[in-house]
Design a protein around this motif. Structure first.
Motif, short mmCIF file in Angstrom:
data_model
loop_
_atom_site.label_atom_id
_atom_site.label_comp_id
_atom_site.label_asym_id
_atom_site.label_seq_id
_atom_site.Cartn_x
_atom_site.Cartn_y
_atom_site.Cartn_z
N ALA A 148 2.61 -4.57 -13.53
CA ALA A 148 2.33 -3.80 -12.32
C ALA A 148 3.20 -4.25 -11.17
O ALA A 148 3.74 -3.42 -10.42
CB ALA A 148 0.84 -3.93 -11.95
N SER A 149 3.38 -5.55 -11.01
CA SER A 149 4.15 -6.06 -9.88
C SER A 149 5.61 -5.62 -9.95
O SER A 149 6.21 -5.25 -8.93
CB SER A 149 4.06 -7.59 -9.81
N VAL A 150 6.19 -5.64 -11.15
CA VAL A 150 7.59 -5.21 -11.31
C VAL A 150 7.73 -3.73 -10.98
O VAL A 150 8.65 -3.30 -10.28
CB VAL A 150 8.06 -5.50 -12.74
N LEU A 151 6.81 -2.92 -11.50
CA LEU A 151 6.86 -1.48 -11.27
C LEU A 151 6.67 -1.15 -9.79
O LEU A 151 7.40 -0.34 -9.21
CB LEU A 151 5.78 -0.80 -12.12
N LEU A 152 5.70 -1.79 -9.17
CA LEU A 152 5.39 -1.49 -7.77
C LEU A 152 6.47 -1.99 -6.82
O LEU A 152 6.75 -1.36 -5.80
CB LEU A 152 4.05 -2.11 -7.40
N LYS A 153 7.10 -3.11 -7.15
CA LYS A 153 8.18 -3.63 -6.31
C LYS A 153 9.28 -2.59 -6.14
O LYS A 153 9.85 -2.43 -5.05
CB LYS A 153 8.76 -4.91 -6.92
N GLY A 154 9.54 -1.85 -7.21
CA GLY A 154 10.57 -0.81 -7.15
C GLY A 154 10.18 0.39 -6.30
O GLY A 154 11.03 1.22 -5.95
N MET A 155 8.88 0.51 -5.98
CA MET A 155 8.42 1.62 -5.15
C MET A 155 8.37 1.28 -3.67
O MET A 155 8.29 2.18 -2.83
CB MET A 155 7.02 2.07 -5.61
N ILE A 156 8.39 -0.01 -3.35
CA ILE A 156 8.29 -0.42 -1.95
C ILE A 156 9.50 0.11 -1.16
O ILE A 156 10.65 -0.11 -1.54
CB ILE A 156 8.19 -1.95 -1.84
N GLY A 157 9.20 0.81 -0.10
CA GLY A 157 10.25 1.41 0.72
C GLY A 157 10.60 2.83 0.34
O GLY A 157 11.33 3.50 1.08
N SER A 158 10.08 3.33 -0.78
CA SER A 158 10.39 4.70 -1.21
C SER A 158 9.54 5.73 -0.48
O SER A 158 9.86 6.92 -0.48
CB SER A 158 10.18 4.84 -2.72
N TYR A 159 8.44 5.29 0.10
CA TYR A 159 7.55 6.15 0.87
C TYR A 159 7.33 5.48 2.23
O TYR A 159 7.99 4.51 2.55
CB TYR A 159 6.23 6.39 0.13
N GLU A 160 6.38 5.98 3.00
CA GLU A 160 6.21 5.48 4.36
C GLU A 160 4.73 5.37 4.71
O GLU A 160 3.94 6.25 4.36
CB GLU A 160 6.89 6.45 5.34
N LEU A 161 4.37 4.30 5.38
CA LEU A 161 3.07 4.22 6.03
C LEU A 161 3.22 4.89 7.40
O LEU A 161 3.93 4.38 8.27
CB LEU A 161 2.63 2.76 6.22
N LEU A 162 2.60 6.05 7.57
CA LEU A 162 2.73 6.73 8.85
C LEU A 162 2.15 5.85 9.96
O LEU A 162 1.09 5.26 9.78
CB LEU A 162 2.01 8.07 8.82
N PRO A 163 2.83 5.75 11.08
CA PRO A 163 2.35 4.86 12.16
C PRO A 163 0.92 5.16 12.60
O PRO A 163 0.15 4.25 12.87
CB PRO A 163 3.35 5.10 13.29
N ASN A 164 0.57 6.44 12.67
CA ASN A 164 -0.77 6.87 13.05
C ASN A 164 -1.48 7.37 11.80
O ASN A 164 -1.13 8.42 11.26
CB ASN A 164 -0.71 7.97 14.11
N ILE A 165 -2.48 6.63 11.31
CA ILE A 165 -3.10 7.00 10.05
C ILE A 165 -3.77 8.37 10.10
O ILE A 165 -3.88 9.05 9.08
CB ILE A 165 -4.12 5.92 9.60
N ALA A 166 -4.18 8.82 11.27
CA ALA A 166 -4.79 10.14 11.38
C ALA A 166 -3.82 11.23 10.95
O ALA A 166 -4.24 12.28 10.42
CB ALA A 166 -5.27 10.39 12.82
N ASP A 167 -2.52 11.01 11.12
CA ASP A 167 -1.53 12.00 10.73
C ASP A 167 -1.48 12.21 9.22
O ASP A 167 -1.04 13.27 8.75
CB ASP A 167 -0.14 11.59 11.23
N VAL A 168 -1.91 11.23 8.46
CA VAL A 168 -1.91 11.35 7.00
C VAL A 168 -2.81 12.50 6.56
O VAL A 168 -2.51 13.21 5.61
CB VAL A 168 -2.38 10.04 6.33
N PHE A 169 -3.93 12.71 7.29
CA PHE A 169 -4.95 13.67 6.87
C PHE A 169 -4.91 14.98 7.66
O PHE A 169 -5.76 15.84 7.45
CB PHE A 169 -6.33 13.01 7.01
#
Length: 461
Positions: free
Chosen positions: A226-247
Motif C-alpha cells: 500500500a505504501s509504495v502504491l500510495l507514494k506514487g499518488m501523492i501530488g497527483s491530486y489536491e487537497l482543496l484549501p477550503n474543504i467546503a468546496d469539495v462538496f
C-alpha cells in the motif's frame, strides 16, 4: 442472489451534468446486444447505474453501524436499521438481504461485459477502457461485500442457475487474489486513463483503481504494498484549501475527488432523495454523543459541514455536506456520493507508513501526511510527542479519519481495519463481540444454496 438477472440497460441522454445521464430502457435480449462499441458503453453505464442504488449500504451498514449515528428507538419502517445500529440484526434482516442481491446483480452486469467483450470488434483502446471499468466496479462491489460479510461466493463469469447453486465461499487467499487481481490487472495493463474529456468525467480512472487497491492492501494487512502504491499518488491530486468546496454541487468532480457515484437531478430517475434530511432544524439528527462532541473546542472547519440548512421551497433541511436545492420538475436532489477523495489517499499513506514502521521523527513522511489533512481543517500541526508510539499514531489516524469523513461511509470499516470498532461501540454504550465485526449472511441465500459445506453462516449468528 448469485444469479440475479440484468433488469435493464440504460440509455444515454445529452444532459451535461453527469457523464452517464441514464434513464431506464426496456430489457434487451442478450443475443442482440454486446456487439458494438455503443452496446458496451450502454452495458458499462448499467454497471455505474447499479452503484447509484447502493446508498443504503453507506447509510445503514456503515454510518449507523458505527459510532457516528444511532437510533434511540425504532419507528415505523426503521426496525431493520435499528437492529443493525444496536448489533441485534439477524440473518433475516431486510437491509442485508436487499443489498446482498443488489451487489450480486451489479457483479452480474460486470461479468456480462467481461464475458462478451473480447469477441466484439471495435476500437481496441475503447475495449480496454470498458474492460477496466467493468473490473473496477466489480472489484468495488466485491470489496464492499467482503468488508460486510467476509469471504463471500463471487462469480467471475456469468453462471447458470445450477452453477450458481454450487458456488461456495473462497479462502482468505482466494478472496484477496480476486480483489487485488482485478485492480492490479487494470493498473498493470494501463486499462484506464488518468482523466477523461469533460463529457466522460466521473468514469473510473487509473487513480481510482490505485486508491481502491491500496485500501484492499491495507484491509488484507499488506501495508508495504500500500505504501509504495500510495507514494506514487501523492501530488497527483489536491487537497482543496477550503474543504467546503469539495462538496459544493457547483464544483463537482473537483481536484480532490478521485471517484464518486454521480447523480443528475434534472433527469427523472437519475437524481436522489434528501439524504440524512430533517423536516425542521430542531428535529433529532440521530448523532451519537461521540459525533456531537467530536470537534469540541477545536475550531475545526469540518464541523460546519455537518450543520443543517433549510432548503428553500420545501419542508426539508440538509447538511451542508450534502446541500442542494431540489429540482422543481423531477423533485430530486443531485449531490454526488463521493467514495474516494484525495484526503483518503493521504491518510491511507500515513497509515501504511506507520504500519510498516513507526517513526518518532517530527519530519517523518507519515506525520507530514497526517498533518496535511489535519492542518487543512485550520488546526495546529500534531506534534510527534502527541503520538509517541505506533499504536498512538494508529489511533490518531483513526480519529482524523472520523473527523474527515463523517456521513461518507468510512467510519465503521475504518474502525474494523484499524482495530477500534469494539472500543468505539463500548464508548457508545454497546457491548459487542468479535464476531459482530461481520454481518450475518442473509438467510435467504443460506436457504437458496442449502448446502452448509459451501455456504455456511458466519460464526456467532
Amino acid at each position: 442472489m448469485l444469479f440475479a438477472v440484468l433488469a435493464f440497460i440504460p440509455a444515454v441522454t445529452s444532459c451535461s451534468d453527469s457523464f452517464f445521464d441514464l434513464e431506464p430502457d426496456d430489457e434487451v435480449t442478450g443475443d442482440k446486444v454486446y456487439k458494438t462499441e455503443s452496446d458496451f458503453e450502454l452495458a458499462v453505464n448499467a454497471c455505474y447505474s447499479k452503484l447509484q442504488t447502493q446508498m443504503d449500504f453507506y447509510i445503514e451498514m456503515c454510518e449507523y453501524r458505527s459510532d457516528n449515528l444511532t437510533l434511540k428507538a425504532p419507528t415505523a419502517g426503521t426496525q431493520d436499521r435499528y437492529d443493525i445500529d444496536m448489533f441485534k440484526e439477524t440473518s433475516a434482516n431486510g437491509i442485508l438481504d436487499k443489498l446482498w442481491e443488489n451487489f450480486n446483480n451489479g457483479i452480474y452486469r460486470c461479468n456480462k461485459i467481461l464475458d462478451k467483450i473480447d469477441d466484439a470488434e471495435f476500437n481496441a483502446d475503447k475495449k480496454q477502457q470498458f474492460k477496466g471499468e467493468a473490473l473496477f466496479v466489480r472489484a468495488l462491489t466485491t470489496f464492499n461485500m467482503y468488508r460486510a460479510w467476509g469471504n463471500v461466493p463471487v462469480a467471475r463469469r456469468v453462471l447458470t442457475v445450477n452453477e450458481a447453486l454450487q458456488l461456495g465461499r473462497p479462502s482468505e487467499q482466494e478472496m484477496y487474489d480476486y480483489l487485488a487481481g482485478d485492480l492490479e490487472q487494470i493498473i498493470n495493463e494501463n486499462m484506464l486513463p488518468d482523466n477523461y474529456d469533460s463529457k466522460d468525467v466521473g468514469r473510473a480512472t487509473s487513480g481510482a483503481a490505485k486508491a481502491l487497491l491500496a485500501k484492499v492492501y491495507l484491509t488484507f494487512k499488506q501495508p508495504q504494498k500500500a505504501s509504495v502504491l500510495l507514494k506514487g499518488m501523492i501530488g497527483s491530486y489536491e487537497l482543496l484549501p477550503n474543504i467546503a468546496d469539495v462538496f459544493d454541487v457547483d464544483n463537482k468532480m473537483n481536484r480532490e475527488i478521485i471517484f464518486a457515484v454521480r447523480y443528475n437531478k434534472t433527469v427523472v430517475g437519475e437524481g436522489h432523495g434528501a439524504w440524512y434530511s430533517l423536516t425542521n432544524l430542531t428535529d433529532e439528527n440521530n448523532r451519537t454523543n461521540t459525533l456531537n462532541h467530536l470537534y469540541d473546542g477545536t475550531n475545526d472547519a469540518r464541523e460546519e459541514l455537518l450543520e443543517y440548512v433549510k432548503v428553500p421551497g420545501v419542508n426539508t433541511c440538509l447538511m451542508r455536506k450534502f446541500y442542494d436545492t431540489r429540482d422543481e420538475s423531477t423533485r430530486q436532489y443531485g449531490s454526488d456520493n463521493i467514495l474516494i477523495r484525495y484526503s483518503d489517499v493521504v491518510l491511507m499513506y500515513a497509515e501504511a507508513l506507520n504500519e510498516v514502521a513507526y517513526s518518532g521523527s517530527q519530519d517523518s513522511e507519515a506525520l507530514s501526511a497526517l498533518n496535511s489533512v489535519h492542518t487543512r481543517a485550520g488546526l495546529s500541526p500534531i506534534d510527534i510527542s502527541d503520538v509517541p508510539s505506533q499504536d498512538e499514531f494508529r489511533k490518531a489516524i483513526l480519529l482524523e479519519r472520523q473527523k474527515e469523513f463523517p456521513y461518507e461511509g468510512h467510519r465503521w470499516f475504518d474502525s474494523v481495519r484499524l482495530g477500534g470498532a469494539i472500543e468505539a461501540a463500548a464508548a457508545d454504550g454497546k457491548s459487542i463481540n468479535d464476531y459482530q465485526l461481520l454481518y450475518p449472511i442473509p438467510l435467504s441465500e443460506i436457504e437458496r444454496i442449502n448446502n452448509t459445506d459451501i455456504l455456511w453462516q458466519n460464526p456467532g449468528y
